[in-house]
Design a protein around this motif. Structure first.
Motif, PDB file in Angstrom:
ATOM      1  N   LEU A   1      13.394  47.108  47.507  1.00  0.00           N
ATOM      2  CA  LEU A   1      13.917  46.042  48.357  1.00  0.00           C
ATOM      3  C   LEU A   1      13.686  44.677  47.722  1.00  0.00           C
ATOM      4  O   LEU A   1      14.583  43.827  47.679  1.00  0.00           O
ATOM      5  CB  LEU A   1      13.260  46.104  49.738  1.00  0.00           C
ATOM      6  N   HIS A   2      12.492  44.448  47.224  1.00  0.00           N
ATOM      7  CA  HIS A   2      12.183  43.147  46.626  1.00  0.00           C
ATOM      8  C   HIS A   2      13.021  42.904  45.377  1.00  0.00           C
ATOM      9  O   HIS A   2      13.436  41.770  45.110  1.00  0.00           O
ATOM     10  CB  HIS A   2      10.687  43.065  46.312  1.00  0.00           C
ATOM     11  N   ALA A   3      13.276  43.965  44.622  1.00  0.00           N
ATOM     12  CA  ALA A   3      14.123  43.813  43.433  1.00  0.00           C
ATOM     13  C   ALA A   3      15.550  43.451  43.836  1.00  0.00           C
ATOM     14  O   ALA A   3      16.188  42.596  43.201  1.00  0.00           O
ATOM     15  CB  ALA A   3      14.102  45.101  42.615  1.00  0.00           C
TER      16      ALA A   3
ATOM     17  N   GLN B   1      17.639  38.661  57.837  1.00  0.00           N
ATOM     18  CA  GLN B   1      17.715  40.081  58.189  1.00  0.00           C
ATOM     19  C   GLN B   1      16.669  40.882  57.421  1.00  0.00           C
ATOM     20  O   GLN B   1      16.009  41.772  57.977  1.00  0.00           O
ATOM     21  CB  GLN B   1      19.113  40.622  57.867  1.00  0.00           C
ATOM     22  N   ALA B   2      16.513  40.588  56.123  1.00  0.00           N
ATOM     23  CA  ALA B   2      15.541  41.301  55.308  1.00  0.00           C
ATOM     24  C   ALA B   2      14.115  40.985  55.752  1.00  0.00           C
ATOM     25  O   ALA B   2      13.260  41.875  55.839  1.00  0.00           O
ATOM     26  CB  ALA B   2      15.725  40.948  53.838  1.00  0.00           C
ATOM     27  N   ALA B   3      13.843  39.713  56.037  1.00  0.00           N
ATOM     28  CA  ALA B   3      12.494  39.308  56.432  1.00  0.00           C
ATOM     29  C   ALA B   3      12.074  39.986  57.731  1.00  0.00           C
ATOM     30  O   ALA B   3      10.918  40.400  57.887  1.00  0.00           O
ATOM     31  CB  ALA B   3      12.424  37.793  56.577  1.00  0.00           C
ATOM     32  N   GLU B   4      12.992  40.107  58.675  1.00  0.00           N
ATOM     33  CA  GLU B   4      12.649  40.700  59.968  1.00  0.00           C
ATOM     34  C   GLU B   4      12.419  42.198  59.881  1.00  0.00           C
ATOM     35  O   GLU B   4      11.859  42.790  60.802  1.00  0.00           O
ATOM     36  CB  GLU B   4      13.757  40.394  60.978  1.00  0.00           C
ATOM     37  N   ARG B   5      12.825  42.826  58.755  1.00  0.00           N
ATOM     38  CA  ARG B   5      12.684  44.271  58.627  1.00  0.00           C
ATOM     39  C   ARG B   5      11.878  44.686  57.403  1.00  0.00           C
ATOM     40  O   ARG B   5      11.783  45.869  57.107  1.00  0.00           O
ATOM     41  CB  ARG B   5      14.079  44.912  58.572  1.00  0.00           C
ATOM     42  N   SER B   6      11.329  43.723  56.671  1.00  0.00           N
ATOM     43  CA  SER B   6      10.612  44.043  55.444  1.00  0.00           C
ATOM     44  C   SER B   6       9.367  44.866  55.747  1.00  0.00           C
ATOM     45  O   SER B   6       8.599  44.517  56.653  1.00  0.00           O
ATOM     46  CB  SER B   6      10.199  42.765  54.713  1.00  0.00           C
ATOM     47  N   PRO B   7       9.137  45.928  54.984  1.00  0.00           N
ATOM     48  CA  PRO B   7       7.968  46.766  55.229  1.00  0.00           C
ATOM     49  C   PRO B   7       6.675  46.181  54.685  1.00  0.00           C
ATOM     50  O   PRO B   7       5.615  46.695  54.949  1.00  0.00           O
ATOM     51  CB  PRO B   7       8.326  48.067  54.491  1.00  0.00           C
TER      52      PRO B   7
ATOM     53  N   VAL C   1      18.239  49.409  57.361  1.00  0.00           N
ATOM     54  CA  VAL C   1      17.974  50.129  56.115  1.00  0.00           C
ATOM     55  C   VAL C   1      16.833  49.467  55.342  1.00  0.00           C
ATOM     56  O   VAL C   1      16.107  50.128  54.602  1.00  0.00           O
ATOM     57  CB  VAL C   1      19.263  50.203  55.257  1.00  0.00           C
ATOM     58  N   PHE C   2      16.641  48.155  55.534  1.00  0.00           N
ATOM     59  CA  PHE C   2      15.556  47.464  54.834  1.00  0.00           C
ATOM     60  C   PHE C   2      14.188  48.045  55.183  1.00  0.00           C
ATOM     61  O   PHE C   2      13.291  48.052  54.350  1.00  0.00           O
ATOM     62  CB  PHE C   2      15.558  45.969  55.185  1.00  0.00           C
ATOM     63  N   SER C   3      14.024  48.488  56.421  1.00  0.00           N
ATOM     64  CA  SER C   3      12.723  49.010  56.850  1.00  0.00           C
ATOM     65  C   SER C   3      12.445  50.390  56.279  1.00  0.00           C
ATOM     66  O   SER C   3      11.323  50.887  56.384  1.00  0.00           O
ATOM     67  CB  SER C   3      12.647  49.050  58.384  1.00  0.00           C
ATOM     68  N   ARG C   4      13.458  51.035  55.681  1.00  0.00           N
ATOM     69  CA  ARG C   4      13.275  52.381  55.144  1.00  0.00           C
ATOM     70  C   ARG C   4      13.335  52.413  53.624  1.00  0.00           C
ATOM     71  O   ARG C   4      13.313  53.476  53.014  1.00  0.00           O
ATOM     72  CB  ARG C   4      14.348  53.315  55.730  1.00  0.00           C
TER      73      ARG C   4
ATOM     74  N   GLU D   1      22.236  52.623  44.690  1.00  0.00           N
ATOM     75  CA  GLU D   1      23.389  51.954  44.098  1.00  0.00           C
ATOM     76  C   GLU D   1      24.377  51.523  45.178  1.00  0.00           C
ATOM     77  O   GLU D   1      24.946  50.428  45.111  1.00  0.00           O
ATOM     78  CB  GLU D   1      24.072  52.892  43.094  1.00  0.00           C
ATOM     79  N   TRP D   2      24.548  52.351  46.200  1.00  0.00           N
ATOM     80  CA  TRP D   2      25.460  52.009  47.293  1.00  0.00           C
ATOM     81  C   TRP D   2      24.889  50.890  48.163  1.00  0.00           C
ATOM     82  O   TRP D   2      25.618  49.989  48.584  1.00  0.00           O
ATOM     83  CB  TRP D   2      25.771  53.246  48.139  1.00  0.00           C
ATOM     84  N   VAL D   3      23.594  50.963  48.460  1.00  0.00           N
ATOM     85  CA  VAL D   3      22.987  49.905  49.278  1.00  0.00           C
ATOM     86  C   VAL D   3      23.120  48.562  48.579  1.00  0.00           C
ATOM     87  O   VAL D   3      23.512  47.563  49.195  1.00  0.00           O
ATOM     88  CB  VAL D   3      21.507  50.228  49.565  1.00  0.00           C
ATOM     89  N   HIS D   4      22.793  48.517  47.299  1.00  0.00           N
ATOM     90  CA  HIS D   4      22.881  47.260  46.557  1.00  0.00           C
ATOM     91  C   HIS D   4      24.318  46.740  46.533  1.00  0.00           C
ATOM     92  O   HIS D   4      24.575  45.545  46.730  1.00  0.00           O
ATOM     93  CB  HIS D   4      22.352  47.466  45.137  1.00  0.00           C
TER      94      HIS D   4
END
Length: 531
Positions: free
Chosen positions: A411-413, A439-445, A402-405, A375-378
C-alpha cells in the motif's frame, strides 16, 4: 379486604378465595421463584391473612412487570483465571484515560489498542467495563479490543449478556450460545466456531438450517466465508435454490469468493465470449463488447440480474454482474493486455461505465486477495485519479476498503507511486489526489513511512495559499492524515505550517493536526516504558 379498598378495587387472582379459608396455606399457584422471595408463613392467627395479601400483592407486581426476578443468591461465575499478558505501562494507561474522556477520534483509540497488543499487554482492570461497553456499541472496535482483554476481561464479559461477544465462544459455552442465544450471540459463536473448526460449524448450521427463519439464514450464511473451502461448496450451492431472495444473494456472495467454485466457472464461461480486442489497421486498439441477449434461470441462479445498476441499461447491468464474478487477471491473460491498458481501452468504449464498474467490483469482492491482484489494484487507482467524476462514481462505494486488506509495504509503495506521478505543485487540480489520500489514510493498516509522510505534508504546506476555494478539502485531508503520518517526520514542519496557516485562515485546523500528531508520538513512547 384491607382498609380503604373496596371490593372493586381489589386485584383479581385465582388465589382470591377469601382470607378466612386461607389459614395456614401458602398459595401453591405462585411461581416457585416468586414464592421463594416471600417471608416464611409459620405464625398463627391473622398472619395467615397477611400472608395471603402479601402473596396477592407480589403476584400483581409480577404480572404487571412481566419479568422474572434474578436469583439474588447467585454469585459470580468463579474467579478470574491467572493472567498471561503483561500489565499495561503507567504512561499508556494515563493516555487511555484521556482518550476515554471524549473529544478524540476513534482512530486514536484503535491505534492505542494495537500498540498495547504489540507490547503484549492487557487492558487495565479499571477500564474493562468501559471498553466492553464501547465494543458492544461499536462493533468495528471489537477486533482490536479482544486481543488485549486478558483473562480478567474474558471473565468479566460473562457477567453481562450484552458482553457475550467478548467471551470465548467455543466448547460448551459456544455450543450453548449457538443453541439458545439471540441472533448476535449465535452469529458471534458461529464465526468463532468457523475460525477453529470449520467443518463442525458448517455441520451445525446445516443441522439447524430447515428450522431457521429466512432472515436468520441470510445473516448466518456469510459466516461460512471464514476459512471457506471446497467442502463448503455443496451446502452453498443448495442455498442458491432457497425460496427467499436474500438467502440466495448471501449464498452467491460467499460462493464467488471460493476459487474454483462451479458458480465462478459458470459465470466465467458466460462472460468469456462477450469481450474481445479490436486492433484496427490505423488508430488505437479498443474493446468490443457483445451484450448478452437474455438472462436465463442458470444465470439468475448464479447472481446475474439480481439487482439493477443505476445509470446503466438492463443488459449492461448483466455485464457488470458477470465481470464482478470473474477473476480480472483472466481478462489480462485472455486479451493479452495489461490492466492499465485495458482500462484505457475501456474508456474509449461505448460501455466504459459498465466495464469499469464490473472490474472494480471484481477486485473488491473476488476470491483473489489484493496482493494477488496488485497489478489490477494499482491500475484502478491510477485510472481513478485520471478519470472524471462520472467515471469515478462507477467504482463501488466500498472500493477503497481494499486498502485495509493490503500489506502495508504494498500500500505504501502504491501511494508513493501516485504521489510521485502527480504534479510537483499541488493546487486545486490535484484535489482528487487529496481525496484518494484521505481514503487511504482512513483505511491504512499501519502508520505511513517517514518519507511518504514528509513528502505529502510538505506538498500540502506549499499549496496552502492556492487552495483558498477548497479549504474544506484541506481540513478533511488534515483530519485523516493526522492519524497515519509518521510523527517524528512531520513535527519539524510545525513552525512553518503555523506561520502559513495564519495567513491562510485555517490556524485552528493546523493546531488540531499537530496536537493529534504529538499525542500519537507520546502514545508510541508510552509503550516503550516498563510496566
Amino acid at each position: 379486604g384491607p382498609a380503604g379498598m373496596s371490593h372493586a378495587d381489589q386485584p383479581y387472582s385465582p388465589l382470591q378465595d377469601g382470607s378466612s379459608r386461607a389459614a395456614g396455606v401458602r398459595p401453591a399457584a405462585l411461581p416457585p421463584e416468586l414464592a421463594a422471595l416471600l417471608p416464611p408463613n409459620d405464625a398463627p392467627g391473622d398472619a395467615d391473612a397477611a400472608q395471603l395479601w402479601l402473596s396477592l400483592a407480589a403476584w400483581s407486581l409480577w404480572s404487571r412487570a412481566g419479568l422474572r426476578p434474578a436469583n439474588a443468591t447467585a454469585g459470580p461465575p468463579g474467579t478470574a483465571p491467572a493472567e498471561h499478558l503483561r500489565p499495561c505501562p503507567a504512561g499508556a494507561e494515563a493516555l487511555l484515560a484521556r482518550l476515554l474522556q471524549g473529544g478524540h477520534k476513534a482512530a486514536l483509540l484503535r491505534e492505542w489498542l494495537r500498540g498495547l497488543k504489540r507490547y503484549g499487554g492487557r487492558m487495565p482492570a479499571r477500564f474493562l467495563p468501559n471498553l466492553l461497553a464501547l465494543g458492544t456499541k461499536h462493533a468495528e472496535l471489537r477486533a482490536d479490543v479482544l486481543p488485549v482483554l486478558g483473562a480478567g476481561g474474558q471473565w468479566l464479559s460473562r457477567l453481562d449478556a450484552a458482553w457475550e461477544w467478548a467471551a470465548p465462544a467455543v466448547g460448551q459455552d459456544g455450543l450453548a450460545l449457538w443453541e439458545t442465544g439471540n441472533l448476535e450471540q449465535r452469529h458471534a459463536a458461529l464465526l468463532q466456531w468457523r475460525a477453529e473448526d470449520p467443518a463442525a460449524a458448517r455441520a451445525a448450521l446445516a443441522e439447524s438450517w430447515a428450522s431457521e427463519a429466512p432472515e436468520l439464514r441470510a445473516r448466518l450464511l456469510p459466516c461460512l466465508a471464514v476459512n471457506l473451502g471446497p467442502d463448503d461448496e455443496a451446502f452453498l450451492e443448495a442455498a442458491l435454490d432457497d425460496r427467499r431472495k436474500e438467502v440466495r444473494l448471501a449464498a452467491q456472495a460467499v460462493l464467488v469468493k471460493l476459487p474454483g467454485a462451479g458458480l465462478r466457472r459458470r459465470l466465467q464461461e458466460r462472460a468469456g465470449p462477450l469481450l474481445r480486442t479490436k486492433r484496427p489497421r490505423h488508430g488505437r486498439a479498443g474493446l468490443e463488447l457483445t451484450l448478452p441477449e437474455a438472462i436465463d434461470k442458470a444465470m439468475t441462479r448464479a447472481g446475474g440480474g439480481a439487482a439493477p445498476h443505476p445509470g446503466l441499461g438492463e443488459k449492461a447491468g448483466w455485464v457488470v454482474d458477470l465481470l464482478a464474478a470473474t477473476d480480472p487477471r483472466g481478462w489480462s491473460a485472455r486479451l493479452e493486455t495489461p490492466p492499465g491498458e485495458l482500462l484505457l481501452m475501456a474508456r474509449r468504449s461505448d460501455f466504459a461505465h459498465a466495464l469499469v464498474r464490473g472490474w472494480s467490483s471484481a477486485v473488491l469482492r473476488g476470491a483473489a486477495s489484493p496482493q494477488e491482484l496488485a497489478e489490477w489494484v494499482h491500475a484502478l487507482l491510477v485510472f481513478w485519479l485520471s478519470s472524471d467524476a462520472p467515471m469515478r462514481h462507477q467504482y463501488p462505494r466500498d472500493f477503497f476498503d481494499v486498502f485495509s486488506r493490503v500489506a502495508s509495504i504494498d500500500l505504501h509503495a502504491w501511494l508513493a507511486d501516485v504521489v510521485e506521478a502527480s504534479r510537483r505543485s499541488w493546487g486545486e487540480p490535484e484535489l482528487v489526489l487529496l481525496d484518494l489520500l484521505v481514503q487511504a489514510a482512513e483505511r491504512s493498516p499501519a502508520p505511513w513511512p517517514a518519507a511518504l509522510s514528509r513528502e505529502v505534508v510538505e506538498r500540502l504546506l506549499k499549496e496552502l495559499p492556492s487552495i483558498q476555494n477548497a479549504h474544506w478539502v484541506l481540513r478533511s485531508a488534515l483530519d485523516s492524515l493526522s492519524g497515519v503520518v509518521d510523527p517524528p517526520a512531520v513535527t519539524a514542519l510545525e513552525a512553518a505550517w503555523r506561520a502559513r496557516a495564519s495567513a491562510a485562515g485555517i490556524h485552528d485546523h493546523i493546531a488540531q493536526f499537530f496536537d493529534t500528531v504529538r499525542f500519537r508520538h507520546e502514545m508510541s513512547h508510552s509503550f516503550q516504558e516498563p510496566a
